[in-house]
Scaffold this motif. Structure first.
Motif, PDB file in Angstrom:
ATOM      1  N   UNK A   1       0.836  -1.187   0.000  1.00 54.62           N
ATOM      2  CA  UNK A   1       0.000   0.000   0.000  1.00 54.62           C
ATOM      3  C   UNK A   1       0.879   1.249   0.000  1.00 54.62           C
ATOM      4  N   UNK A   2       0.434   2.262  -0.666  1.00 61.59           N
ATOM      5  CA  UNK A   2       1.181   3.510  -0.729  1.00 61.59           C
ATOM      6  C   UNK A   2       1.298   4.115   0.663  1.00 61.59           C
ATOM      7  N   UNK A   3       2.489   4.654   0.959  1.00 56.77           N
ATOM      8  CA  UNK A   3       2.784   5.330   2.218  1.00 56.77           C
ATOM      9  C   UNK A   3       2.818   4.377   3.415  1.00 56.77           C
ATOM     10  N   UNK A   4       2.900   3.082   3.172  1.00 57.13           N
ATOM     11  CA  UNK A   4       3.059   2.111   4.258  1.00 57.13           C
ATOM     12  C   UNK A   4       4.486   1.580   4.239  1.00 57.13           C
ATOM     13  N   UNK A   5       5.107   1.528   5.419  1.00 58.35           N
ATOM     14  CA  UNK A   5       6.483   1.047   5.499  1.00 58.35           C
ATOM     15  C   UNK A   5       6.574  -0.464   5.312  1.00 58.35           C
ATOM     16  N   UNK A   6       5.568  -1.192   5.772  1.00 57.76           N
ATOM     17  CA  UNK A   6       5.587  -2.650   5.701  1.00 57.76           C
ATOM     18  C   UNK A   6       4.637  -3.151   4.622  1.00 57.76           C
TER      19      UNK A   6
END
Length: 250
Positions: A64-69
């Motif tokens: 997912x966009x803007x998710x670190x993991x």
């Protein structure tokens, strides 16, 4: 939520909650990623045997966009250095070297950006271990090429001070991070014999698989290890945990 599939190198894992793991993996086409493997710590997990360090595998993950993991869907092992070493000759340091190679790749691999040359180096080391390459020459080869790919390995063609040949070996002076010939060296420093210099030149034109047939005496290996650890320390600004473990094992 986009789904990606890629060939990847598994580098390390961390515990998460009661049954999950965070997996650090280096993809061939999109660089280093960190993802959650749900249920990976359960006895009958679909990830069992797939998350060993320095495993080459096909990985599918959701991002997912803007998710670190990312969320890891599946991991299909292709070649595992750790399993290959465990089936091998029983070299006690080999298991420690697998962790060492994986930690070095983790430190140098770019987050979210492909590095095809580094990926191929790591993948070829897995194949070399599986093929029975001796760990000490392989470690010196890997350190040399890792530093060379980053553009920070000292020149080997001639002495940068006088332009002369390294016909008597070389020295890395104290508090310096390049080689000079014996004629230009002052007091102190890390000395490389002719045997060590010859092995570096051989490494520059060889692939890891060729190391199965190559030899490197213990004294030259220690010289190169000392020089390479100095270079790694100055560029990483720390000593690796796995390097300390190898030193303690020795």
């Amino acid at each position: 939520m986009p789904v990606y599939t890629s060939e990847a190198l598994i580098l390390r894992t961390y515990k998460l909650a009661e049954a999950d793991r965070i997996v650090v993996f280096f993809t061939r086409d999109r660089g280093k990623k960190r993802g959650v493997a749900k249920g990976a710590r359960r006895a009958r997990s679909r990830f069992t045997g797939a998350l060993e360090p320095l495993t080459r595998a096909g990985v599918a993950y959701y991002e997912r966009e803007h998710r670190d993991l990312v969320r890891i869907n599946y991991v299909e092992p292709q070649q595992s250095a750790l399993s290959a070493v465990a089936r091998g000759t029983g070299d006690a340091s080999a298991l420690g070297h697998v962790e060492y190679f994986a930690e070095l790749i983790d430190e140098w691999a770019p987050e979210g950006h492909a590095d095809e040359r580094l990926y191929r180096l790591g993948s070829s080391v897995i194949d070399a271990l599986a093929g029975g390459a001796p760990t000490e020459p392989l470690a010196r080869y890997f350190e040399f090429w890792l530093l060379r790919l980053q553009g920070v390995y000292p020149q080997l063609s001639s002495c940068p001070d006088c332009g002369g040949a390294y016909d008597g070996g070389a020295v890395m002076p104290a508090r310096e991070h390049h080689y000079v010939c014996r004629r230009c060296a002052g007091g102190g420093g890390t000395t490389l014999s002719l045997e060590a210099m010859h092995s570096l030149r051989s490494a520059a034109r060889s692939n890891p698989g060729a190391l199965i047939e190559m030899t490197l005496d213990a004294a030259a290996s220690r010289e190169l290890e000392t020089a390479h650890r100095r270079l790694l320390h100055v560029h990483l600004e720390k000593e690796l945990k796995s390097a300390r473990v190898l030193r303690q094992m020795r």
